[in-house]
Motif scaffolding. Sequence first.
Motif, PDB file in Angstrom:
ATOM      1  N   TRP A   1     -68.421  26.356 -33.000  1.00 57.69           N
ATOM      2  CA  TRP A   1     -68.718  25.001 -32.512  1.00 57.69           C
ATOM      3  C   TRP A   1     -68.671  24.991 -30.990  1.00 57.69           C
ATOM      4  CZ3 TRP A   1     -68.317  19.967 -35.315  1.00 57.69           C
ATOM      5  CH2 TRP A   1     -68.425  20.146 -36.695  1.00 57.69           C
ATOM      6  N   ILE A   2     -69.353  24.021 -30.402  1.00 53.97           N
ATOM      7  CA  ILE A   2     -69.334  23.863 -28.943  1.00 53.97           C
ATOM      8  C   ILE A   2     -69.327  22.373 -28.610  1.00 53.97           C
ATOM      9  CG2 ILE A   2     -71.854  23.916 -28.677  1.00 53.97           C
ATOM     10  CD1 ILE A   2     -71.338  25.597 -26.091  1.00 53.97           C
ATOM     11  N   CYS A   3     -68.650  22.015 -27.538  1.00 57.52           N
ATOM     12  CA  CYS A   3     -68.511  20.613 -27.148  1.00 57.52           C
ATOM     13  C   CYS A   3     -69.339  20.323 -25.901  1.00 57.52           C
ATOM     14  CB  CYS A   3     -67.042  20.289 -26.873  1.00 57.52           C
ATOM     15  SG  CYS A   3     -66.740  18.553 -26.439  1.00 57.52           S
ATOM     16  N   CYS A   4     -70.064  19.208 -25.921  1.00 57.66           N
ATOM     17  CA  CYS A   4     -70.836  18.784 -24.747  1.00 57.66           C
ATOM     18  C   CYS A   4     -69.887  18.289 -23.663  1.00 57.66           C
ATOM     19  CB  CYS A   4     -71.816  17.679 -25.148  1.00 57.66           C
ATOM     20  SG  CYS A   4     -72.730  16.976 -23.741  1.00 57.66           S
ATOM     21  N   ASP A   5     -70.062  18.785 -22.443  1.00 58.36           N
ATOM     22  CA  ASP A   5     -69.198  18.379 -21.340  1.00 58.36           C
ATOM     23  C   ASP A   5     -69.528  16.982 -20.810  1.00 58.36           C
ATOM     24  OD1 ASP A   5     -67.415  20.659 -20.835  1.00 58.36           O
ATOM     25  OD2 ASP A   5     -69.282  21.750 -20.524  1.00 58.36           O
TER      26      ASP A   5
ATOM     27  N   LYS B   1     -60.643  11.984 -30.143  1.00 58.50           N
ATOM     28  CA  LYS B   1     -59.936  13.235 -30.383  1.00 58.50           C
ATOM     29  C   LYS B   1     -60.378  14.316 -29.408  1.00 58.50           C
ATOM     30  CE  LYS B   1     -59.076  12.573 -35.308  1.00 58.50           C
ATOM     31  NZ  LYS B   1     -59.321  13.109 -36.658  1.00 58.50           N
ATOM     32  N   SER B   2     -61.681  14.344 -29.139  1.00 59.43           N
ATOM     33  CA  SER B   2     -62.202  15.346 -28.220  1.00 59.43           C
ATOM     34  C   SER B   2     -61.668  15.129 -26.819  1.00 59.43           C
ATOM     35  CB  SER B   2     -63.735  15.295 -28.202  1.00 59.43           C
ATOM     36  OG  SER B   2     -64.252  15.644 -29.457  1.00 59.43           O
TER      37      SER B   2
ATOM     38  N   TRP C   1     -68.875  17.221 -30.362  1.00 63.58           N
ATOM     39  CA  TRP C   1     -68.916  18.593 -30.857  1.00 63.58           C
ATOM     40  C   TRP C   1     -70.182  18.853 -31.660  1.00 63.58           C
ATOM     41  CZ3 TRP C   1     -65.517  22.190 -29.313  1.00 63.58           C
ATOM     42  CH2 TRP C   1     -64.296  21.761 -28.791  1.00 63.58           C
ATOM     43  N   PHE C   2     -70.660  20.101 -31.630  1.00 66.50           N
ATOM     44  CA  PHE C   2     -71.857  20.505 -32.364  1.00 66.50           C
ATOM     45  C   PHE C   2     -71.648  21.884 -32.973  1.00 66.50           C
ATOM     46  CE2 PHE C   2     -73.235  17.662 -29.044  1.00 66.50           C
ATOM     47  CZ  PHE C   2     -74.203  16.866 -29.640  1.00 66.50           C
TER      48      PHE C   2
END
Length: 253
Positions: free
Chosen positions: A213-217, A146-147, A222-223
């Motif tokens: 929330w923030i997503c690791c590139d 999904k991300s 997501w975190f």
Amino acid sequence: MEGGYNPRTVEEVFRDFKGRRAGIVKALTTDVEAFYQLCDPEKENLCLYGFPSEQWEVNLPAEEVPPELPEPALGINFARDGMQEKDWLSLVAVHSDAWLLSVAFYFGARFGFDKADRKRLFNMINDLPTIFEVVSGSAKKNQKEKSAVSNNHSSTKSKSNSKMRDPEGKYPKQQPREAVAMNDDEEEEDDEDEHGETLCGACGANYASDEFWICCDICEIWFHGKCVKITPAKAEHIKQYKCPACTNKRARP
């Protein structure tokens, strides 16, 4: 070891379970460097404890026999240098999952939970990913897919205010206020539908639209901002966000 703390209802036992689980997840993910160093194979039998306060501790087992609560697996430190780090962390995670269940159902037995209570407790626990699933990443396969779709449009996003970044890490211009007002309800509903099953890579909790929330590139997971100590203000200045696990992989050969 915990001063006679005794949850008595299904909700209290589940809250106790979630707190202990969050502490252990933290030890095996965001605090993994400190956890790794504490598990010195030259030391005596060590255990990983999670506490209802969402804290963790590496310590010797309880001295009293029988112990006040079921004890975690002994000697987790002895296998540290004989295995790949990922495999060792997964092993600790599996034993931690077993320990958490034993503590929860110890409370259930002690305070006379009936069949319906035990079933309800298990279902509440089973709705959360296991620690092993969080550590190994197996709980995030659907989330990652999904991300990946979402990241065709943005690489990092504040879910609390729906700001997005393009692949270069810059924030697009804000929509006119009138357009935002017209589409606000629709966007909020779409956001809930799209991310409703998204899990935090640190604590494993489900997405909620009122949290940052923030997503690791790197791994596209997501975190919660609070789980990785990133605030919305700090995120504004991050061009490429790397989660603690991805940072540690690059730091240690």
